[in-house]
Write a protein that holds these residues in place. Sequence first.
Motif, short mmCIF file in Angstrom:
data_model
loop_
_atom_site.label_atom_id
_atom_site.label_comp_id
_atom_site.label_asym_id
_atom_site.label_seq_id
_atom_site.Cartn_x
_atom_site.Cartn_y
_atom_site.Cartn_z
N MET A 26 0.77 -1.26 -0.03
CA MET A 26 0.02 0.01 0.08
C MET A 26 0.73 1.25 0.18
O MET A 26 1.57 1.38 0.74
N ASP A 86 4.83 1.28 -1.42
CA ASP A 86 4.40 0.06 -1.05
C ASP A 86 5.48 -0.78 -0.69
O ASP A 86 6.58 -1.13 -1.26
N SER A 91 -3.59 -3.67 6.07
CA SER A 91 -3.31 -2.76 4.84
C SER A 91 -1.96 -2.09 5.16
O SER A 91 -1.12 -1.65 4.39
N SER A 150 4.69 -6.02 4.33
CA SER A 150 3.63 -5.01 4.92
C SER A 150 4.16 -3.75 4.65
O SER A 150 5.48 -3.53 4.89
#
Length: 359
Positions: free
Chosen positions: A1, A27, A156, A188
């Motif tokens: 993300m 990300d 997320s 992550s």
Amino acid sequence: MTITIKGLTKSFDDTPVLRGIDLTVRDGELLALLGPSGSGKTTLLRIIAGLEWPDAGQLVVAGEDWLALSAQQRRIGFVFQHYALFPHMTVRDNIAFGLSVRPRAARPGNAEIAQTVDELLNLLQIEHLADRHPAQLSGGQRQRVALGRALAIRPSVLLLDEPFGALDAAIRRDLRRWLREVHEKTGSTTIFVTHDQEEAFELADRVVVMGDGEILQIGTADDLYDAPACPFVARFMGAVVELPVNISDGRATARGLDASALPVTSAPDGPGRLFLRPDSIALIPDPASPWQLSRKISTGADLRLTLLGPEGQEIPVDLPRRSAPPVEISQTYRLRPSVGALFSDDAAGAAATPIRLSA
């Protein structure tokens, strides 16, 4: 993300805490927010989490406006400094909590929850602790459980606020290495807050240095150490020699200073300050120099020297003991730096224009 922050501001009781933050987190990146207490780093983290709201600005994650979403809708994993585990639940139940309390329509089945918990227990290397309660765990073990609970919901974005601040130094070092491994396995997008430089540099892909509600510099450990963008960053990085100089034709000049190893810069003529590291200074014997060696201590690997200069100023110099030239107490030496950062002074006397100097 990918996280994109633009023009974010926040004040508490008319006191500015964030002053127009612009930041992009890539990300899958592990990004550190580094700075002293009161720099705004925790407030920025809480705004990303949805626990605080900005006065102005934008927060966009993967193309979605997160300021239009509640904290629950953002699917954030948040790890606090003091664990915040449920004392009456076992390790297994603590990790499963975020999944088990989801609305019925979004809640995984019991078998899927159990499988997720087992995978995390294995990843976090705490399978043998699954049926214990938090009171039966060490601080480091509790922090692993807290991270497991955050990861269970497949967040997320993962946010960590001084996650190892309550632990002793040896445990912090072990957990830093372990957290980096966990991050690489999960991929992550992760942001963590710290005031510990070593922690930030060992863990993060990039480090954001904050001061007084502003981002002062973003870069790697080498960037921040070798090329501080402003005097605040140079001082915050620690162990700095700060010399008042005059800038003439792009060079720093001062009594007892030999800046010939540094490149010519575009700095304007006038007063300035030269920031050096103690291990970047060579000493050249010079009877005319005002810098006198006043202290010499060996650590085995290095010679830790102290030189006394004009107007009583003391500076540290570190030399590798085995390869250092002979130096004697009470002798005078010219300073010859190999790398540093030069800042010209503005009209108010505050250093303002950064010029990178490198060998």
